[in-house]
Design a protein around this motif. Sequence first.
Motif, PDB file in Angstrom:
ATOM      1  N   CYS A 130       8.648   7.622  -0.079  1.00 53.08           N
ATOM      2  CA  CYS A 130       8.881   8.535   1.049  1.00 53.08           C
ATOM      3  C   CYS A 130      10.131   8.216   1.869  1.00 53.08           C
ATOM      4  O   CYS A 130      10.517   9.017   2.723  1.00 53.08           O
ATOM      5  CB  CYS A 130       7.656   8.605   1.955  1.00 53.08           C
ATOM      6  N   SER A 131      10.799   7.118   1.618  1.00 53.57           N
ATOM      7  CA  SER A 131      11.940   6.732   2.466  1.00 53.57           C
ATOM      8  C   SER A 131      13.092   7.734   2.405  1.00 53.57           C
ATOM      9  O   SER A 131      13.892   7.806   3.344  1.00 53.57           O
ATOM     10  CB  SER A 131      12.432   5.334   2.092  1.00 53.57           C
ATOM     11  N   GLY A 132      13.159   8.524   1.357  1.00 49.66           N
ATOM     12  CA  GLY A 132      14.209   9.530   1.256  1.00 49.66           C
ATOM     13  C   GLY A 132      14.113  10.624   2.309  1.00 49.66           C
ATOM     14  O   GLY A 132      15.063  11.378   2.507  1.00 49.66           O
ATOM     15  N   TYR A 133      12.990  10.703   2.999  1.00 46.68           N
ATOM     16  CA  TYR A 133      12.792  11.712   4.036  1.00 46.68           C
ATOM     17  C   TYR A 133      13.247  11.225   5.416  1.00 46.68           C
ATOM     18  O   TYR A 133      13.018  11.919   6.408  1.00 46.68           O
ATOM     19  CB  TYR A 133      11.321  12.129   4.104  1.00 46.68           C
ATOM     20  N   PRO A 136      19.076   7.649   6.748  1.00 43.01           N
ATOM     21  CA  PRO A 136      19.518   6.564   5.860  1.00 43.01           C
ATOM     22  C   PRO A 136      19.793   5.245   6.596  1.00 43.01           C
ATOM     23  O   PRO A 136      19.505   4.171   6.055  1.00 43.01           O
ATOM     24  CB  PRO A 136      20.798   7.110   5.222  1.00 43.01           C
ATOM     25  N   ASP A 137      20.310   5.308   7.808  1.00 41.53           N
ATOM     26  CA  ASP A 137      20.558   4.076   8.565  1.00 41.53           C
ATOM     27  C   ASP A 137      19.242   3.403   8.962  1.00 41.53           C
ATOM     28  O   ASP A 137      19.139   2.183   8.981  1.00 41.53           O
ATOM     29  CB  ASP A 137      21.409   4.360   9.804  1.00 41.53           C
ATOM     30  N   VAL A 139      16.451   3.655   7.207  1.00 39.31           N
ATOM     31  CA  VAL A 139      15.937   3.098   5.955  1.00 39.31           C
ATOM     32  C   VAL A 139      16.623   1.763   5.659  1.00 39.31           C
ATOM     33  O   VAL A 139      15.963   0.787   5.270  1.00 39.31           O
ATOM     34  CB  VAL A 139      16.125   4.095   4.786  1.00 39.31           C
ATOM     35  N   GLU A 140      17.922   1.711   5.879  1.00 35.62           N
ATOM     36  CA  GLU A 140      18.664   0.462   5.661  1.00 35.62           C
ATOM     37  C   GLU A 140      18.190  -0.628   6.616  1.00 35.62           C
ATOM     38  O   GLU A 140      17.996  -1.782   6.213  1.00 35.62           O
ATOM     39  CB  GLU A 140      20.158   0.719   5.859  1.00 35.62           C
ATOM     40  N   MET A 141      17.953  -0.269   7.882  1.00 35.68           N
ATOM     41  CA  MET A 141      17.465  -1.238   8.866  1.00 35.68           C
ATOM     42  C   MET A 141      16.096  -1.767   8.443  1.00 35.68           C
ATOM     43  O   MET A 141      15.837  -2.968   8.502  1.00 35.68           O
ATOM     44  CB  MET A 141      17.404  -0.568  10.243  1.00 35.68           C
ATOM     45  N   VAL A 142      15.217  -0.872   7.993  1.00 38.37           N
ATOM     46  CA  VAL A 142      13.876  -1.282   7.541  1.00 38.37           C
ATOM     47  C   VAL A 142      13.999  -2.229   6.354  1.00 38.37           C
ATOM     48  O   VAL A 142      13.319  -3.250   6.286  1.00 38.37           O
ATOM     49  CB  VAL A 142      13.006  -0.056   7.194  1.00 38.37           C
ATOM     50  N   GLY A 143      14.888  -1.905   5.416  1.00 37.55           N
ATOM     51  CA  GLY A 143      15.098  -2.772   4.257  1.00 37.55           C
ATOM     52  C   GLY A 143      15.524  -4.177   4.679  1.00 37.55           C
ATOM     53  O   GLY A 143      15.024  -5.167   4.140  1.00 37.55           O
ATOM     54  N   GLY A 144      16.409  -4.259   5.650  1.00 41.94           N
ATOM     55  CA  GLY A 144      16.835  -5.563   6.152  1.00 41.94           C
ATOM     56  C   GLY A 144      15.705  -6.311   6.836  1.00 41.94           C
ATOM     57  O   GLY A 144      15.574  -7.525   6.708  1.00 41.94           O
ATOM     58  N   MET A 145      14.869  -5.553   7.566  1.00 43.02           N
ATOM     59  CA  MET A 145      13.720  -6.177   8.240  1.00 43.02           C
ATOM     60  C   MET A 145      12.740  -6.773   7.246  1.00 43.02           C
ATOM     61  O   MET A 145      12.191  -7.847   7.465  1.00 43.02           O
ATOM     62  CB  MET A 145      12.948  -5.112   9.034  1.00 43.02           C
ATOM     63  N   MET A 146      12.489  -6.036   6.176  1.00 44.95           N
ATOM     64  CA  MET A 146      11.427  -6.420   5.249  1.00 44.95           C
ATOM     65  C   MET A 146      11.897  -7.376   4.154  1.00 44.95           C
ATOM     66  O   MET A 146      11.067  -7.924   3.426  1.00 44.95           O
ATOM     67  CB  MET A 146      10.815  -5.164   4.617  1.00 44.95           C
ATOM     68  N   LYS A 147      13.214  -7.579   4.064  1.00 44.03           N
ATOM     69  CA  LYS A 147      13.735  -8.469   3.030  1.00 44.03           C
ATOM     70  C   LYS A 147      13.144  -9.863   3.218  1.00 44.03           C
ATOM     71  O   LYS A 147      13.168 -10.421   4.300  1.00 44.03           O
ATOM     72  CB  LYS A 147      15.262  -8.520   3.115  1.00 44.03           C
ATOM     73  N   ASP A 148      12.605 -10.396   2.142  1.00 38.71           N
ATOM     74  CA  ASP A 148      12.037 -11.745   2.112  1.00 38.71           C
ATOM     75  C   ASP A 148      10.813 -11.922   3.013  1.00 38.71           C
ATOM     76  O   ASP A 148      10.426 -13.051   3.298  1.00 38.71           O
ATOM     77  CB  ASP A 148      13.100 -12.795   2.476  1.00 38.71           C
ATOM     78  N   VAL A 149      10.195 -10.819   3.470  1.00 35.48           N
ATOM     79  CA  VAL A 149       8.963 -10.924   4.262  1.00 35.48           C
ATOM     80  C   VAL A 149       7.794 -10.818   3.292  1.00 35.48           C
ATOM     81  O   VAL A 149       7.655  -9.804   2.598  1.00 35.48           O
ATOM     82  CB  VAL A 149       8.879  -9.807   5.331  1.00 35.48           C
ATOM     83  N   PRO A 150       6.966 -11.844   3.210  1.00 33.91           N
ATOM     84  CA  PRO A 150       5.833 -11.787   2.268  1.00 33.91           C
ATOM     85  C   PRO A 150       4.790 -10.776   2.732  1.00 33.91           C
ATOM     86  O   PRO A 150       4.699 -10.476   3.922  1.00 33.91           O
ATOM     87  CB  PRO A 150       5.274 -13.219   2.312  1.00 33.91           C
TER      88      PRO A 150
END
Length: 162
Positions: A130-133, A136-137, A139-150
Amino acid sequence: MTLEQAALIAQIVGVVVVAATLIYLAMQVNQGARQMRSEGRQAQLTYDQTGVYKFVDFPELGRIFSQEETPSFEEKTKLFFWMIGQMRAREYEWLQYQNGAITRESWETYRGVIYFVLGTERGRALWEVCSGYFNPDFVEMVGGMMKDVPPTDLWDRLEDVV
């Protein structure tokens, strides 16, 4: 008193009246801005509570997020649209933060929900769908937040509560 002196006094009085009017208008604008921020926070709170109450009305959402078995299409659909609602609220709050309408502290409090929503592998897989909805910025911020979060073990811990 000469006509020239009267004109100078009138100009001084005019300047004082204009200054007082500007001060009054500035106070009114400030009060209006505070009122709008308060109403915005109230709307955010109401929306957040609605999302939380969905878990009260539909407690199976937590089970579906964490169960090992593949959920049915209907169950995935429920999660998908609940996720869109929760992440749309976070996107709105993020946009408000980007525009300076909410403080960093408020944004950091609101964004904590993202860790919960994307806390399971299933939640992250649904986010990919669903992130395509979304912006984009964002979505990118969320990706950075969740990177390496177990993934969270919240659902397992909740299951274990006696």
